[in-house]
Design a protein around this motif. Structure first.
Motif, PDB file in Angstrom:
ATOM      1  N   GLU A 134       0.820  -1.208   0.000  1.00 35.16           N
ATOM      2  CA  GLU A 134       0.000   0.000   0.000  1.00 35.16           C
ATOM      3  C   GLU A 134       0.853   1.258   0.000  1.00 35.16           C
ATOM      4  O   GLU A 134       1.943   1.288   0.589  1.00 35.16           O
ATOM      5  CB  GLU A 134      -0.909   0.009   1.239  1.00 35.16           C
ATOM      6  CG  GLU A 134      -1.948  -1.095   1.236  1.00 35.16           C
ATOM      7  CD  GLU A 134      -2.926  -0.922   2.382  1.00 35.16           C
ATOM      8  OE1 GLU A 134      -2.522  -1.182   3.531  1.00 35.16           O
ATOM      9  OE2 GLU A 134      -4.077  -0.499   2.138  1.00 35.16           O
ATOM     10  N   ALA A 142      -5.127   6.933  -1.424  1.00 33.16           N
ATOM     11  CA  ALA A 142      -4.418   5.734  -0.973  1.00 33.16           C
ATOM     12  C   ALA A 142      -4.636   4.612  -1.989  1.00 33.16           C
ATOM     13  O   ALA A 142      -5.696   4.499  -2.591  1.00 33.16           O
ATOM     14  CB  ALA A 142      -4.950   5.298   0.392  1.00 33.16           C
TER      15      ALA A 142
ATOM     16  N   LYS B 177     -11.689  -3.441   6.419  1.00 32.81           N
ATOM     17  CA  LYS B 177     -10.654  -4.455   6.635  1.00 32.81           C
ATOM     18  C   LYS B 177      -9.335  -3.743   6.925  1.00 32.81           C
ATOM     19  O   LYS B 177      -8.293  -4.049   6.334  1.00 32.81           O
ATOM     20  CB  LYS B 177     -10.565  -5.360   5.403  1.00 32.81           C
ATOM     21  CG  LYS B 177      -9.763  -6.626   5.586  1.00 32.81           C
ATOM     22  CD  LYS B 177     -10.428  -7.669   6.467  1.00 32.81           C
ATOM     23  CE  LYS B 177      -9.478  -8.824   6.774  1.00 32.81           C
ATOM     24  NZ  LYS B 177     -10.055  -9.789   7.741  1.00 32.81           N
ATOM     25  N   ILE B 180      -5.893  -5.404   7.793  1.00 34.01           N
ATOM     26  CA  ILE B 180      -5.024  -5.907   6.720  1.00 34.01           C
ATOM     27  C   ILE B 180      -4.651  -4.773   5.766  1.00 34.01           C
ATOM     28  O   ILE B 180      -3.479  -4.543   5.498  1.00 34.01           O
ATOM     29  CB  ILE B 180      -5.723  -7.049   5.942  1.00 34.01           C
ATOM     30  CG1 ILE B 180      -5.964  -8.259   6.853  1.00 34.01           C
ATOM     31  CG2 ILE B 180      -4.913  -7.455   4.719  1.00 34.01           C
ATOM     32  CD1 ILE B 180      -4.715  -8.973   7.331  1.00 34.01           C
ATOM     33  N   MET B 181      -5.641  -4.050   5.292  1.00 35.29           N
ATOM     34  CA  MET B 181      -5.375  -2.931   4.378  1.00 35.29           C
ATOM     35  C   MET B 181      -5.282  -1.667   5.208  1.00 35.29           C
ATOM     36  O   MET B 181      -6.191  -0.840   5.251  1.00 35.29           O
ATOM     37  CB  MET B 181      -6.473  -2.883   3.319  1.00 35.29           C
ATOM     38  CG  MET B 181      -6.462  -4.168   2.478  1.00 35.29           C
ATOM     39  SD  MET B 181      -7.632  -4.158   1.114  1.00 35.29           S
ATOM     40  CE  MET B 181      -9.169  -4.462   1.989  1.00 35.29           C
ATOM     41  N   LYS B 182      -4.115  -1.554   5.902  1.00 41.94           N
ATOM     42  CA  LYS B 182      -3.992  -0.528   6.934  1.00 41.94           C
ATOM     43  C   LYS B 182      -4.007   0.871   6.363  1.00 41.94           C
ATOM     44  O   LYS B 182      -4.446   1.810   7.022  1.00 41.94           O
ATOM     45  CB  LYS B 182      -2.711  -0.757   7.750  1.00 41.94           C
ATOM     46  CG  LYS B 182      -2.748  -2.082   8.498  1.00 41.94           C
ATOM     47  CD  LYS B 182      -1.609  -2.263   9.492  1.00 41.94           C
ATOM     48  CE  LYS B 182      -1.726  -3.668  10.075  1.00 41.94           C
ATOM     49  NZ  LYS B 182      -1.071  -3.863  11.348  1.00 41.94           N
ATOM     50  N   ILE B 183      -3.519   1.049   5.149  1.00 45.29           N
ATOM     51  CA  ILE B 183      -3.460   2.402   4.581  1.00 45.29           C
ATOM     52  C   ILE B 183      -4.780   2.752   3.896  1.00 45.29           C
ATOM     53  O   ILE B 183      -5.370   3.797   4.177  1.00 45.29           O
ATOM     54  CB  ILE B 183      -2.246   2.539   3.636  1.00 45.29           C
ATOM     55  CG1 ILE B 183      -0.949   2.407   4.459  1.00 45.29           C
ATOM     56  CG2 ILE B 183      -2.280   3.865   2.882  1.00 45.29           C
ATOM     57  CD1 ILE B 183       0.333   2.615   3.682  1.00 45.29           C
ATOM     58  N   THR B 184      -5.299   1.893   3.026  1.00 47.56           N
ATOM     59  CA  THR B 184      -6.536   2.244   2.307  1.00 47.56           C
ATOM     60  C   THR B 184      -7.751   2.179   3.239  1.00 47.56           C
ATOM     61  O   THR B 184      -8.438   3.184   3.445  1.00 47.56           O
ATOM     62  CB  THR B 184      -6.752   1.329   1.084  1.00 47.56           C
ATOM     63  OG1 THR B 184      -6.577  -0.043   1.446  1.00 47.56           O
ATOM     64  CG2 THR B 184      -5.781   1.678  -0.026  1.00 47.56           C
ATOM     65  N   ASP B 185      -8.019   1.023   3.803  1.00 49.14           N
ATOM     66  CA  ASP B 185      -9.178   0.949   4.689  1.00 49.14           C
ATOM     67  C   ASP B 185      -8.921   1.721   5.980  1.00 49.14           C
ATOM     68  O   ASP B 185      -9.869   2.202   6.617  1.00 49.14           O
ATOM     69  CB  ASP B 185      -9.552  -0.516   4.979  1.00 49.14           C
ATOM     70  CG  ASP B 185     -10.483  -1.059   3.894  1.00 49.14           C
ATOM     71  OD1 ASP B 185     -10.517  -0.458   2.793  1.00 49.14           O
ATOM     72  OD2 ASP B 185     -11.180  -2.058   4.116  1.00 49.14           O
TER      73      ASP B 185
END
Lengths: 488, 488
Positions: A134, A142, B177, B180-185
């Motif tokens: 990411e 993002a 989520k 797991i998707m720490k930047i987007t989610d």
């Protein structure tokens, strides 16, 4: 049979309590396993092991090939990756298998409606957005990369069909979102039907994942085995767990070529830690998947029947069952199962079947395996352009000339999109944009370009505008290797 | 109130039959709308309109601001994008609102279990993987980009909270989520709680999306309004549709600043087209969402009560209801509702409430809006390196020197990962690789680099290895704008 040595990590929170309960049951049933207890989990992050495990733990798992683990906690904080995910990825356990079956004594919406559940979910365990790749492209935008690969898809689909053949399933369903993600999920689906040809006796079909979600809550009995990509499989697995009463009744196996991990996927339940009241059923069921994988069928069947008999007789921990009857604590619940070894439930007895795995000790590779599928002879790969992703607060008509002035004859600006929707050369004034555009440059049909030329061009354009990302446009033979923009 | 003019596209397959049924009901109830019928759908692709609609149709929608549409089919074939998705994206209908409510007379697993359903899903409608930005990076590796933006997240979260405030919901839940998707989610979640502060009277909470899937099938009554990203929202919407009896009972509204679309999301049902037996309920319920949006509350309530009364009395089309009673055809079903105008069901009457929208005619923007959130004063954005994605069938230790020889002092090769898992400088020999690596180059702390330098470096390295993609590594103030590799 001589004893098989496995690595056991008790885990965090309620992990040690439920693991002790399960191992007590195993011992009472004289399961021929030897346990090597290893150090993994939250406290080992705290002790400075950045992956949450000691080198000795890693060595143990890589020698024994089997890890039986309790729930573990990943410390909160930026940059720390989930220990569970790291274990699955590092050891290439490419298939996550979960089996969801109604249990007498565990009341659910579906048991009340008289609908029995018996579904196996096979989830690809490495790819998709779980790569965790990411980037913040601008302060507002993002990006997460979602990868699907042909070798990874082949591995998980072949696992699903092999399992179906070995265990007598007659149908395997591939769930996907190939109507929207035509290239990534399209690849996953294409490989599914390629592999299916090797298993003509098994019915292969597919379903859009949102339709699957709807059908699972309406007619779950229509499905036997469902194979999915990583996140979609994660979501559908937990949906199915809900059908049978929650994560407390949902076992999980992560199967790899060399190493396999059997684990309860519920949390560490810090609120009830140390109280000896946790429900060990999910970990026990995961352990039974392990015994079946190792070919210890007789022990698996005996323990499973004792569990089913115990549940059927209304024995329960505090998290489920009849509120008017006694709550058994963890030890009492395990002891009830031990006392019932040899008994069988009145219906839905444990399946006998054959070993679900082909266990051999891992042969440590000298180097990492690079999986490459056979290339079609004579297929020409050709770079035909580049997508440049740029930061700008201007509208597309202001951006276009910045690129055009750098293009020599033979190269053309084809389109600009924002959040995937074309905004140049045509588009709608109603399309709301953010400060990040995709700009597509393509070579004319008679102009041969290369990736080096495209990157060199990018570095020149970068003098005038901030390029966050570049992506080559490639043709594989006649096949175009990239999607069009919405509205293009 | 004078008549409001709306654009109506009857759609493909059963679309015209069910739209006629719904408009007959509207006319009988004297709904003050004027209909402008427009040309959209499969046959207009076939006639050469690449977006599936005529220019006149587009003009009509952009003038009237409201599109009421039946189901439409997108022709199969590479490169053709879904007409439904194109419409949603082009006109920036950023929020998809769907309301799922148990209907007396529609039997489901949950009605049998005595659990009433009343859930509203708000789905972000533009972003995520629905950008459809996909590339084949090698013959084996496919990539889909998943974008989440701050302005897009703000729009959908504000919509959810405004709706809750206007319609009396007391709780809004964000599903995601972000573990797991720490930047987007993570961004989606962060913005949710920022917006929530403006609505202190509404309880804001969040849940991991797989946990939501489990809880929705176990305790759906715990949720009022759930807001999600695009694909996760798609999946959860259809799950909820399953709870209330399927897509035949699930209305849908796509809300934008200028244009809103109300549609049935079920298919075109070619197998029963022309037989006058299709169920118009979902389209009717979507139409009722439209009336409420337009402030035509009295008409909406009257029609909804007539529908509920009709269903409660066992009137049904062939797809649901008591198999031992007559199947009404589409016309008969609509006529039964018309005859029942003025009647009310014995319980679960239509909610009265206030207008759900603030409808005004679209003011056609002169140019596309670029949404940019306020920048933090003095925050320095800084390029600190680059991720290069390369095709190679070699192992990482063979790849590393290719990069190292191009690096001048101040730049260093930090790590190489494969499918997101670190394989260099350290890793596990058990990690299975594919022919596509990510190679991270970073500047030393005291070395100032730029994107132009990183792209120029890339173009030089490209002489030695095929670079499929580049991604800048950026810091925003002190904040690192990229994730670590698994195991890094």
């Amino acid at each position: 049979m001589s004893n098989i040595k496995i690595s056991v990590a008790k885990g965090d929170g309620i992990g040690p309590e439920i693991m002790d309960a399960v191992l007590n049951i195993f011992n009472a049933a004289q399961v021929p396993l030897t346990y090597e207890f290893i150090d993994m989990g939250k406290s080992f992050y705290d002790k400075g092991f950045s992956t949450g495990m000691t080198p000795e733990a890693k060595e143990s798992v890589e020698t024994n090939g089997i890890l039986f683990k309790g729930p573990m906690e990943t410390p909160k904080g930026k940059g720390v990756k989930s220990i569970n995910v790291t274990a699955r990825k590092t050891w290439s356990t490419f298939a996550n298998r979960r089996h969801f079956r109604s249990l007498n004594g565990v009341e659910t919406v579906f048991s009340k409606a008289g609908i029995p559940i018996d579904i196996t979910i096979v989830r690809e365990n490495i790819e998709g957005t779980y790569g965790g790749i990411e980037h913040m492209l601008t302060q507002d935008v993002a990006l997460c990369r979602r990868f699907i690969t042909r070798p990874g898809s082949e591995e998980v689909h072949r696992f699903a069909f092999e399992m179906a053949r070995k265990e007598g399933f007659t149908q395997v369903t591939c769930a996907h979102k190939a109507n929207i993600m035509k290239i990534t999920d399209g690849l996953f689906l294409e490989v599914f039907y390629e592999i299916a040809k090797e298993y003509p006796e098994i019915e292969a079909n597919d379903i859009i994942v949102d339709d699957l979600a709807m059908k699972l809550v309406a007619k779950p009995q229509n499905f036997q085995v469902v194979v999915l990509t990583n996140l979609q499989g994660d979501i559908m697995s937990d949906l199915c767990a809900g059908l049978v009463g929650g994560l407390g009744f949902a076992p999980s196996a992560n199967i790899g070529e060399n190493i396999s991990i059997f684990e309860a996927v519920h949390g560490t339940a810090p609120d009830i830690t140390g109280k000896n009241i946790a429900n060990p059923t999910a970990l026990l069921l995961s352990g039974l998947m392990m015994l079946r994988y190792l070919g210890l069928m007789e022990h698996a069947v005996k323990i499973e029947n004792a569990l089913l008999y115990t549940l059927e007789n209304g024995v329960h921990t505090g998290d489920f069952g009849d509120k008017n009857t006694k709550n058994y604590n963890t030890t009492e619940f395990a002891n009830a199962i031990i006392e019932n070894l040899g008994n069988e439930p009145s219906n839905n007895k444990a399946r006998i079947g054959k070993a679900t795995g082909n266990f051999t000790l891992p042969s440590k590779p000298l180097t990492q395996k690079v999986m490459v599928t056979p290339r079609q002879a004579g297929m020409v790969e050709q770079v035909v352009g580049v997508d440049l992703f740029v930061e700008s607060q201007e509208t597309a008509d202001k951006i276009a000339p910045i690129f055009q002035k750098h293009l020599k004859p033979g190269l053309k600006l084809v389109m600009i999109s924002n959040r995937g929707t074309q905004v140049w050369p045509t588009g709608s004034v109603f399309t709301e944009c953010v400060d990040h555009y995709r700009v597509r440059i393509e070579a004319e049909a008679d102009y041969k370009t290369s990736q080096a030329e495209m990157l060199e061009l990018s570095s020149r354009i970068a003098q005038d505008i901030y390029i966050t990302s570049t992506e080559m446009l490639r043709k594989y033979g006649d096949k175009i290797g990239y999607s069009l923009a919405q509205g293009q």
